[in-house]
Design an enzyme around this catalytic site. Structure first.
Site, PDB file in Angstrom:
ATOM      1  N   GLY A  50     -18.556  27.761 -39.294  1.00 20.35           N
ATOM      2  CA  GLY A  50     -19.059  26.957 -40.396  1.00 20.35           C
ATOM      3  C   GLY A  50     -18.832  25.474 -40.159  1.00 20.35           C
ATOM      4  N   SER A  51     -18.602  24.754 -41.238  1.00 17.07           N
ATOM      5  CA  SER A  51     -18.549  23.294 -41.160  1.00 17.07           C
ATOM      6  C   SER A  51     -17.341  22.747 -40.410  1.00 17.07           C
ATOM      7  CB  SER A  51     -18.586  22.699 -42.569  1.00 17.07           C
ATOM      8  OG  SER A  51     -19.862  22.910 -43.150  1.00 17.07           O
TER       9      SER A  51
END
Length: 483
Positions: A218-219
């Site tokens: 993810g981020s």
């Protein structure tokens, strides 16, 4: 001497040299491998006569051997077994099976390795029982306890690293299992328990910190993309990118920010702001501009696509080659085909914390005898330099802003500047994987932490990295800093 005798002499000499080399290889170079071969019945039976060494954390034994009233003579006993299971593993002589540190350092613990040769001579001369060597781990009991307690009720893992050395301070994975049940000498009972654990849908035998089914980061992976931009020399953290509410890469599907709006106000936004707010669109745009080759090369400097033995074998985190434009855009915010272990994302944070120098992770400090004589001392080793010190400090400052006023506020600690990045990674139609990675104190980093919580933290699609993963990291950081 006749010509025929000279030839015969050379043949005999060559045979003697070949025999000498082969014997030397077997007895010296390959001795440990042969001694630890499962088919080596003699070594295995001899090891039953030896009291296996302890596994130590903070100079206290978390694994010991006690006398047993059976043919194996000693029984392994694990303290806080579930908490330490992903680290210690288990040893079972009845089934000739072992995992974790018990397996990776079996030669030392069992006293059957080459470094135990003099101990064996001493045993013969004195008639005293031989003991295996003990292993002192790098881990911190306080950090491990904080990680384990914070993960209760969740499927996930935590890894904490000392940035300047690569020493692992915590490695927790939940749900856990009782290693004592798998170390018992009742083969039928152990087989039944093992089968039950294998069938458990929560996969308690997985060490989610370094293996299992790897998750998209993810981020948190935006830190790697930002690093690639800085490393290129063409971008700074104040470089701007278009700021639409949706972005469609060439031949790809539309990408949006988590809140379906723009990354702040204005027609453009900076890389720093995209990191602070955790905006997907600018980072996807940046990834396409950089290209998959540049991102992959930077990711590999952090450790992606590499096999590590710490000494446990680590499943490599993956940034694949040959990605097209849409796939590269997705990796800009840690989606698509990129996957990572918590260990890997802790290495990313640790590299930034350590002025851009990534250290090889390790979890053993020394191998020691019963009289505290050090038989082997493990040392720190650099892996790669991924950023200049100035670039790393600038990126760390943006991460501090992310915790103080951005998307990672769940990791705030009063009186401590924490640098961090959250991630909420999609897994198709399955619940999100929730992430945090960061370090503290920002001005003098003592610990880098990565957390992953699987299955949405039990909240389906409503869980977030900031709401669930970041507070876990906060508790581990506080434990390391003694707060």
């Amino acid at each position: 001497m006749t010509k025929e005798l000279r030839r015969l002499s050379f043949v005999v000499l060559a045979m003697f040299l070949s025999l000498f080399v082969a014997t030397s290889w077997i007895q010296v170079v390959d001795a440990d491998n042969l001694a630890q071969n499962p088919a080596n019945t003699r070594t295995r039976l001899d090891s039953y006569q030896i009291q296996r060494g302890s596994i130590l954390v903070d100079d206290s034994a978390i694994v010991t051997s006690v006398p047993a009233g059976d043919r194996y003579q000693y029984q392994r006993v694990y303290t806080d077994a579930e908490m330490w299971a992903p680290v210690t593993g288990y040893f079972n002589p009845a089934l000739q099976s072992s995992t974790g540190i018990e397996s990776a350092l079996n030669a030392e613990l069992s006293g059957t390795g080459s470094n135990a040769f003099f101990a064996e001579i001493e045993r013969i001369l004195t008639g005293q029982p031989q003991q295996g060597l003990s292993v002192e781990l790098t881990l911190s009991a306080k950090a491990q306890r904080a990680a384990w307690d914070a993960l209760q009720g969740l499927q996930g893992a935590v890894v904490a690293i000392e940035p300047s050395t690569g020493r692992i301070l915590a490695m927790a994975s939940t749900p856990g299992f009782d290693t004592n049940t798998l170390a018992a000498h009742n083969s039928a009972a152990v087989d039944a328990e093992h089968d039950r654990l294998v069938a458990d849908p929560t996969k308690p035998l997985y060490n989610r910190a370094i293996a299992g089914n790897l998750n998209p980061p993810g981020s948190t992976f935006k830190l790697v993309v930002a690093t690639a931009a800085l490393e290129s020399g063409d971008w700074t953290l104040e470089s701007t990118l278009p700021n639409p509410a949706t972005y469609t890469p060439p031949t790809g599907r539309p990408i949006s920010n988590a809140w379906n709006g723009t990354c702040g106000e204005g027609e453009t936004t900076t890389i720093a702001e995209a990191l602070r707010r955790s905006c997907n669109i600018p980072m996807a745009e940046l990834a396409v501009e950089l290209g998959d080759k540049a991102i992959r090369e930077t990711a590999e400097k952090y450790g992606f696509n590499s096999e590590f033995e710490i000494p446990l074998k680590v499943t490599p985190s993956s940034y694949p080659s040959g990605l097209d434009g849409p796939q590269t855009a997705l990796t800009g915010f840690g989606q698509g085909r990129v996957t990572a272990t918590p260990l890997q994302m802790a290495m990313v944070a640790a590299g930034i914390a350590n002025d851009g120098a990534v250290m090889k992770p390790r979890m053993v400090d020394s191998v020691i005898a019963d009289d505290l004589t050090v038989h082997q001392q493990f040392t720190d080793e650099a892996f790669d330099q991924v950023l200049t010190a100035a670039q790393a400090q600038a990126l760390g400052s943006v991460m501090v802003q992310g915790v103080s006023s951005g998307a990672a506020t769940g990791a705030r600690i009063d009186g401590v500047d924490v640098a961090g990045k959250t991630g909420t990674a999609q897994n198709g139609d399955n619940p999100y994987s929730l992430w945090f990675t960061g370090f503290a104190p920002a001005e003098n980093p003592q610990v880098a932490v990565a957390v992953v919580v699987e299955d949405g933290g039990g909240r389906g699609q409503s869980g977030s990295g900031n709401g669930i993963a970041a507070p876990i990291a906060k508790k581990v950081i506080e434990a390391v800093l003694g707060r």
